[in-house]
Write a protein that holds these residues in place. Structure first.
Motif, PDB file in Angstrom:
ATOM      1  N   ALA A  43       0.839  -1.210   0.000  1.00  0.00           N
ATOM      2  CA  ALA A  43       0.000   0.000   0.000  1.00  0.00           C
ATOM      3  C   ALA A  43       0.871   1.256   0.000  1.00  0.00           C
ATOM      4  CB  ALA A  43      -0.930  -0.005   1.202  1.00  0.00           C
ATOM      5  N   PHE A  44       1.883   1.290   0.849  1.00  0.00           N
ATOM      6  CA  PHE A  44       2.756   2.471   0.919  1.00  0.00           C
ATOM      7  C   PHE A  44       3.592   2.618  -0.347  1.00  0.00           C
ATOM      8  CE2 PHE A  44       2.451   1.744   5.676  1.00  0.00           C
ATOM      9  CZ  PHE A  44       1.473   2.710   5.839  1.00  0.00           C
ATOM     10  N   ALA A  45       4.078   1.502  -0.883  1.00  0.00           N
ATOM     11  CA  ALA A  45       4.843   1.572  -2.132  1.00  0.00           C
ATOM     12  C   ALA A  45       3.951   2.029  -3.278  1.00  0.00           C
ATOM     13  CB  ALA A  45       5.463   0.210  -2.448  1.00  0.00           C
ATOM     14  N   GLY A  46       2.726   1.542  -3.298  1.00  0.00           N
ATOM     15  CA  GLY A  46       1.776   1.988  -4.316  1.00  0.00           C
ATOM     16  C   GLY A  46       1.487   3.478  -4.202  1.00  0.00           C
ATOM     17  N   ALA A  47       1.367   3.966  -2.975  1.00  0.00           N
ATOM     18  CA  ALA A  47       1.156   5.405  -2.777  1.00  0.00           C
ATOM     19  C   ALA A  47       2.348   6.201  -3.288  1.00  0.00           C
ATOM     20  CB  ALA A  47       0.916   5.702  -1.302  1.00  0.00           C
ATOM     21  N   GLY A  48       3.542   5.684  -3.041  1.00  0.00           N
ATOM     22  CA  GLY A  48       4.736   6.356  -3.547  1.00  0.00           C
ATOM     23  C   GLY A  48       4.777   6.386  -5.063  1.00  0.00           C
ATOM     24  N   LEU A  49       4.398   5.286  -5.673  1.00  0.00           N
ATOM     25  CA  LEU A  49       4.383   5.245  -7.136  1.00  0.00           C
ATOM     26  C   LEU A  49       3.299   6.144  -7.717  1.00  0.00           C
ATOM     27  CD1 LEU A  49       5.056   1.447  -7.732  1.00  0.00           C
ATOM     28  CD2 LEU A  49       6.636   3.356  -8.025  1.00  0.00           C
ATOM     29  N   ILE A  50       2.135   6.161  -7.075  1.00  0.00           N
ATOM     30  CA  ILE A  50       1.071   7.059  -7.529  1.00  0.00           C
ATOM     31  C   ILE A  50       1.532   8.499  -7.434  1.00  0.00           C
ATOM     32  CG2 ILE A  50      -1.214   7.979  -6.931  1.00  0.00           C
ATOM     33  CD1 ILE A  50      -1.986   5.113  -6.104  1.00  0.00           C
ATOM     34  N   ARG A  51       2.170   8.834  -6.334  1.00  0.00           N
ATOM     35  CA  ARG A  51       2.661  10.206  -6.152  1.00  0.00           C
ATOM     36  C   ARG A  51       3.741  10.547  -7.167  1.00  0.00           C
ATOM     37  NH1 ARG A  51       2.730  15.072  -6.090  1.00  0.00           N
ATOM     38  NH2 ARG A  51       3.651  16.288  -4.421  1.00  0.00           N
ATOM     39  N   ALA A  52       4.555   9.557  -7.540  1.00  0.00           N
ATOM     40  CA  ALA A  52       5.640   9.809  -8.484  1.00  0.00           C
ATOM     41  C   ALA A  52       5.129  10.078  -9.902  1.00  0.00           C
ATOM     42  CB  ALA A  52       6.607   8.627  -8.499  1.00  0.00           C
ATOM     43  N   VAL A  71       7.601  10.965  -2.261  1.00  0.00           N
ATOM     44  CA  VAL A  71       7.979   9.664  -2.821  1.00  0.00           C
ATOM     45  C   VAL A  71       9.024   8.982  -1.946  1.00  0.00           C
ATOM     46  CG1 VAL A  71       9.087   8.538  -4.786  1.00  0.00           C
ATOM     47  CG2 VAL A  71       7.351  10.278  -5.176  1.00  0.00           C
ATOM     48  N   ILE A  72      10.037   9.713  -1.527  1.00  0.00           N
ATOM     49  CA  ILE A  72      11.095   9.127  -0.695  1.00  0.00           C
ATOM     50  C   ILE A  72      10.521   8.628   0.632  1.00  0.00           C
ATOM     51  CG2 ILE A  72      13.167   9.684   0.634  1.00  0.00           C
ATOM     52  CD1 ILE A  72      13.958  11.516  -1.748  1.00  0.00           C
ATOM     53  N   ILE A  73       9.691   9.431   1.267  1.00  0.00           N
ATOM     54  CA  ILE A  73       9.115   9.030   2.562  1.00  0.00           C
ATOM     55  C   ILE A  73       8.215   7.808   2.414  1.00  0.00           C
ATOM     56  CG2 ILE A  73       7.466   9.724   4.343  1.00  0.00           C
ATOM     57  CD1 ILE A  73       8.730  12.513   4.220  1.00  0.00           C
ATOM     58  N   LEU A  74       7.375   7.790   1.408  1.00  0.00           N
ATOM     59  CA  LEU A  74       6.458   6.651   1.235  1.00  0.00           C
ATOM     60  C   LEU A  74       7.205   5.361   0.893  1.00  0.00           C
ATOM     61  CD1 LEU A  74       3.573   8.501  -0.588  1.00  0.00           C
ATOM     62  CD2 LEU A  74       3.413   7.345   1.625  1.00  0.00           C
ATOM     63  N   LEU A  75       8.215   5.453   0.028  1.00  0.00           N
ATOM     64  CA  LEU A  75       8.977   4.249  -0.312  1.00  0.00           C
ATOM     65  C   LEU A  75       9.831   3.778   0.862  1.00  0.00           C
ATOM     66  CD1 LEU A  75       9.966   4.966  -4.018  1.00  0.00           C
ATOM     67  CD2 LEU A  75       8.101   3.540  -3.142  1.00  0.00           C
ATOM     68  N   ALA A  76      10.380   4.704   1.641  1.00  0.00           N
ATOM     69  CA  ALA A  76      11.137   4.324   2.836  1.00  0.00           C
ATOM     70  C   ALA A  76      10.219   3.668   3.866  1.00  0.00           C
ATOM     71  CB  ALA A  76      11.833   5.542   3.420  1.00  0.00           C
ATOM     72  N   LEU A  77       9.022   4.202   4.009  1.00  0.00           N
ATOM     73  CA  LEU A  77       8.042   3.603   4.925  1.00  0.00           C
ATOM     74  C   LEU A  77       7.676   2.190   4.468  1.00  0.00           C
ATOM     75  CD1 LEU A  77       6.195   3.976   7.374  1.00  0.00           C
ATOM     76  CD2 LEU A  77       4.519   4.997   5.853  1.00  0.00           C
ATOM     77  N   ALA A  78       7.480   2.015   3.177  1.00  0.00           N
ATOM     78  CA  ALA A  78       7.163   0.685   2.640  1.00  0.00           C
ATOM     79  C   ALA A  78       8.295  -0.291   2.933  1.00  0.00           C
ATOM     80  CB  ALA A  78       6.915   0.774   1.140  1.00  0.00           C
ATOM     81  N   LEU A  79       9.523   0.138   2.699  1.00  0.00           N
ATOM     82  CA  LEU A  79      10.671  -0.740   2.953  1.00  0.00           C
ATOM     83  C   LEU A  79      10.801  -1.059   4.436  1.00  0.00           C
ATOM     84  CD1 LEU A  79      13.112  -2.204   1.725  1.00  0.00           C
ATOM     85  CD2 LEU A  79      14.415  -0.093   2.093  1.00  0.00           C
ATOM     86  N   GLY A  80      10.610  -0.060   5.288  1.00  0.00           N
ATOM     87  CA  GLY A  80      10.705  -0.283   6.728  1.00  0.00           C
ATOM     88  C   GLY A  80       9.653  -1.249   7.247  1.00  0.00           C
ATOM     89  N   VAL A  81       8.423  -1.091   6.787  1.00  0.00           N
ATOM     90  CA  VAL A  81       7.343  -1.992   7.212  1.00  0.00           C
ATOM     91  C   VAL A  81       7.609  -3.414   6.713  1.00  0.00           C
ATOM     92  CG1 VAL A  81       4.882  -2.515   6.915  1.00  0.00           C
ATOM     93  CG2 VAL A  81       5.614  -0.201   7.457  1.00  0.00           C
TER      94      VAL A  81
END
Length: 91
Positions: A43-52, A71-81
């Motif tokens: 979900a967070f990675a998808g949000a990052g891609l949508i934002r990008a 984008v950086i925050i959402l993708l970092a959050l996705a990776l962390g989770v």
């Protein structure tokens, strides 16, 4: 209820992300911790891609800061989770 002039803005794809995170929380409640983490990470990675790939107006509630920071925050959050859910000890 009149929303005109009240600061209400269309959230757009934010609802998709919120729905996926809620699904992850439901899975977490059902003791499917790793699957829940994977769902939320997607979900967070998808949000990052949508934002990008969308403009600020098309991103709706996902657009908070400038595009690069979002984008950086959402993708970092996705990776962390994803890492946290993969490494948790389930005993």
């Amino acid at each position: 209820m009149i929303l005109r002039g009240s600061g209400f803005r269309r959230l757009g794809p934010w609802w998709l992300v919120a729905g996926a995170v809620v699904a992850g929380l439901v899975l977490f409640g059902l003791k499917e911790v790793r699957l829940a983490g994977q769902v939320m990470a997607v979900a967070f990675a998808g949000a990052g891609l949508i934002r990008a790939v969308t403009k600020r107006t098309g991103a709706g509630g996902i657009a908070v800061r400038n595009k690069a920071v979002d984008v950086i925050i959402l993708l970092a959050l996705a990776l962390g989770v994803l890492i946290a859910s993969a490494t948790v000890k389930l005993t």
